[in-house]
Structures are given as structure tokens and as C-alpha cells.
Design an enzyme around this catalytic site. Structure first.
Site, short mmCIF file in Angstrom:
data_model
loop_
_atom_site.label_atom_id
_atom_site.label_comp_id
_atom_site.label_asym_id
_atom_site.label_seq_id
_atom_site.Cartn_x
_atom_site.Cartn_y
_atom_site.Cartn_z
CB CYS A 1 -1.01 0.19 1.33
SG CYS A 1 -0.08 -0.26 2.84
CG HIS B 1 -4.07 0.90 4.16
ND1 HIS B 1 -3.37 -0.11 3.13
CD2 HIS B 1 -5.29 1.25 3.62
CE1 HIS B 1 -4.09 -0.31 2.23
NE2 HIS B 1 -4.91 0.71 2.43
CG ASN C 1 -8.10 1.76 0.03
OD1 ASN C 1 -6.72 1.47 -0.18
ND2 ASN C 1 -9.04 1.13 1.02
#
EC number: 3.4.22.40
Length: 436
Positions: A68, A356, A378
Site C-alpha cells: 500500500c 495502511h 485507496n
């Protein structure tokens, strides 16, 4: 206190007499906990409209990997590329940076292992627990960009191991733990540890090249933009970065909000053993209060630039609806349970840490210029959230966001001086050393 059978029997009776809990039991056992406790009104209160909205580009997908932080960093460059060169869509290769991060982390691990650490030292156990992993920090990404550059995804596409990294990590860590024993034995025997280390790194390189593919040293890339203009590049990954991104990453700093007693505000921090490139950029954070933290993020977006940020994404998260809010689920009315820990308490007692990294792509401001909700890009693909985007309430940001990366010129002179000071070194297992 010993839990007696009489005490447990009393709990049975209390539950049986509570008609509300019996009704909730029926709902939860059939439908699941969060589905049963979901608050419908949270959706209407967090509609995806923002006074500052910087991108509607299609989202990327890290799939079954922990990349991520790479996706978030490359997405900030990607938006710049799409806008500047007028392309329909474009991605930089996340697999390319993944290869070099794994390679450099392996060398980093070996360097720590041959240091002066005794076998019974908790720090050695910490290193051996996970010699390397997919996650990382912003400054670690900068170290990779500066040393290896970047390439288009079309030039170095995904592999099975980059999209689903479990097997790669399992066997790379198995190899590195074996290497640790070899290196420490070589030192004990007075051998040439650097020569042995070079041989071991060749094995690591071979393993990565087989699983991820050999990365290009030079390449050719061509594309047409929306105006049908043809552009062509021939050169190295570092030359490609300089020509098509060209951002001086030394002009950006990591800012955190860690309200624990051991981390005074307006001071800089680093974490022992945290890094990837030996001799590369040091991982370093400036700790500020949350109001200032948000103002810095807003200022960067007001200037037209998205913001890399790190958070604890699993907290109060409604993945299907794309909501990160403090009122997503109602435990109090349904279960008579209330979660009252402060942000500092959650950090101190292991309830929360950064898990994250994503991109702040917009924010909604009220008449006084204060944030009310945030647009989050995202990297879980278009089927998560609202075509891949999430809405984070301002309260959720306060409680579960820990890190942003902003331009140095947004800091005050006092903040910049605090950042430039020699950082306090935190223990390896400090929550601010968590990898996104």
C-alpha cells in the site's frame, strides 16, 4: 479473583434476563457482528462530495500484497503524470519498486544481524521474527526512488509473486534467517563476513529475479496522449523519473500525530532498525498536534497536490460502503459496550498503530475553513468502497490517522528547525515504527 462456577452462572442468568441482548444475539449469529450493528445514517452523513476534489482517476489494486505504501506514493506521482501529459490512464510499476525494496531490505537485515547484538537480546529476536516484509514508510520509498528510479507498469508488469506475496515472503524470510546464522557463524570463526555476505546477496537477487522477473536497467517506452501526440522515452529508470516526475523528494517531510507521553510535540523521531537502503534516506518524523496536522494536509491540497498518509484502516471501517467513520457501528445501543480509549491509550496499550497507507485526494471545508470529511484514494481496486474511493469523517481522521507527507515549505521556521534536529531514537517495536 478466581472465576467460580457460581460467578459464571450469575452471568448466564443476567444475560438470559436481558431481552435486548437475546434479540441482538439472534441477529448477530445469523448475519454477523458488523452487518448487524451497521448504522444506516452514517451513509447519508458522509456523502462523497468535497469542496476540494483533486482527482477522479481510476484506482489501482495492490491485490494480495502489502504494498500500500508504494501504491500510495506512486499514485501521487501518477496523478501528476496523467494531468501533465494528458493521458487517459497510467500506472507506474509497483512491482519494480517491490523488487528493489526486497533486495535492499535483505541487505539491511544482514547489516543489522552482523552488528553487535547478543543472541538473548530482545532486539535480535525482533529482527529474526520478520527479517523483511512488504510494508514500509515514506522515507524508505524515497530511498528506493532515489537509487533505482521508476518505470511504467507496461515495462515491468505484475507477476504472481508481486500480486500475491505470501509465498515470496515465506521463503525469502526462511532464506534470510539461514543467512543470519551463516553470517554470525562466520564472524565467530573470524572469516571474511563481507565476502560471505556478497555470496548470500547473490542468492537473494537470484530468488527475486526468478519470482518477480529481472528488472530493466534501460528501456524504451512510448505513448499517445488525449491530443494524439506521440511521446517516446529511451533511457534508464532514474532518467525516466527525472524526465516524467521530476519531484525533488528532499523537499518533503513526514509529519506524525502521536499524542503519547513519551513523544513531546514539535520534536523529531526515528526508529531503531527501521529502514531499507543502507546509506539511504533516514526514516524521520516530526510530531505535531492534530489540528496542525490537518491544517498541513489541507494546505497541500489547497495548492493542488494530493497527500500520502498512513492510518489504522481496519478501525471503524465499512469496506463495502467506503466509509471510515466513528459512527459506522453501534455497539453501545446494541451491546451496552462503549469503546472510550483515547488515541494515546490505544497506542500505549497495543490497540492501534499504522497499518495502511493511502492518498488524501480531497477534503470538504466548512465556512470557517475547517475540515468536515476527507476524500481517500485507496489501492484495493474499484470494487472496494465507492469505485475504490472512501470517505473519512473528520472525527475518524483525528482518532486513527498517524502520518502525512507534506512539502517542507508548508512548515513554520520552528517546525522545520525541530525536524532538522537530531531525532530521538525510538525502540524497534514502537507503534510509530509500524509499517504501512
Amino acid at each position: 479473583m478466581t472465576v467460580t462456577s457460581d460467578f459464571t452462572q450469575k452471568l448466564y442468568e443476567n444475560f438470559a434476563e436481558n431481552t435486548k441482548l437475546r434479540a441482538v444475539e439472534n441477529a448477530v449469529t445469523k448475519n454477523g457482528l458488523l452487518s448487524s450493528l451497521e448504522v444506516r445514517g452514517s451513509h447519508a452523513a458522509n456523502l462523497p462530495e468535497f469542496s476540494i476534489d483533486l482527482t477522479k482517476d481510476p484506482v489501482t489494486n495492490q491485490k494480495q500484497s502489502g504494498r500500500c505504501w508504494m501504491f500510495a506514493a506512486l499514485n501521487t506521482f501518477r496523478h501528476k503524470f496523467i494531468n501533465e501529459f494528458k493521458t487517459e490512464d497510467f500506472e507506474f510499476s509497483q512491482a519494480y519498486t517491490f523488487f528493489w525494496d526486497k533486495y535492499e531490505k535483505s541487505n539491511w537485515f544482514m547489516e543489522q544481524i552482523i552488528g553487535d547484538i547478543e543472541m538473548d537480546d530482545r532486539r535480535l529476536k525482533f529482527l529474526l521474527q520478520t527479517p523483511q516484509q512488504d510494508g514500509g514508510q515514506w522515507d524508505m520509498m524515497v530511498a528506493i526512488f532515489e537509487k533505482y528510479g521508476i518505470v511504467p507498469k507496461a515495462v515491468y508488469p505484475e507477476s504472481q509473486a508481486s500480486s500475491s506475496s505470501r509465498e515470496l515472503n515465506q521463503y525469502l524470510n526462511k532464506l534470510l534467517r539461514q543467512d543470519a546464522e551463516i553470517l554470525r557463524y562466520t564472524i565467530e570463526q573470524g572469516g571474511d563476513v563481507e565476502a560471505v555476505k556478497e555470496e548470500l546477496l547473490q542468492e537473494v537477487f537470484n530468488f527475486l529475479a526468478v519470482t518477480l522477473g529481472l528488472p530493466p536497467q534501460n528501456f524504451e517506452f512510448a505513448f499517445r496522449n488525449k491530443d494524439n501526440e506521440y511521446k517516446k522515452f529511451v533511457g534508464s529508470p532514474k532518467e525516466f523519473y527525472n524526465e516524467y516526475v521530476g519531484i525533488d523528494l528532499n523537499n518533503y517531510v513526514s509529519v506524525i500525530n502521536a499524542p503519547t507521553a513519551d513523544k513531546p510535540y514539535n520534536k523529531s523521531y526515528t526508529v531503531e532498525f527501521l529502514g531499507n537502503v543502507v546509506g539511504g534516506k533516514e526514516v524521520k518524523h516530526l510530531n505535531v498536534e492534530m489540528d496542525r496536522f490537518k491544517k498541513l494536509a489541507i494546505a497541500q491540497m489547497q495548492a493542488g497536490e494530493t497527500v500520502w498518509f498512513g492510518c489504522d484502516v481496519g478501525q471503524e471501517s465499512n469496506r463495502s460502503a467506503g466509509l471510515l467513520t466513528m459512527d459506522s457501528y453501534d455497539f453501545k445501543s446494541s451491546l451496552d459496550i462503549e469503546f472510550t480509549q483515547s488515541k494515546a491509550g490505544r497506542l500505549d496499550y497495543g490497540e492501534s498503530l499504522m497499518t495502511h497507507a493511502m492518498v488524501l485526494a480531497g477534503v470538504d471545508l466548512d465556512a470557517d475553513g475547517n475540515s468536515t470529511k476527507w476524500k481517500v484514494e485507496n489501492s484495493w481496486g474499484k470494487d472496494a468502497g465507492q469505485k475504490g474511493y472512501f470517505v473519512a469523517s473528520d472525527e475518524w481522521m483525528d482518532e486513527y490517522t498517524y502520518q502525512i507527507v507534506v512539502r517542507k515549505d508548508l512548515l513554520t521556521e520552528e517546525e522545520l528547525a525541530a525536524y532538522e534536529e537530531k531525532p530521538q531514537v525510538l525502540l524497534p517495536w514502537d507503534p510509530m515504527g509500524a509499517l504501512a
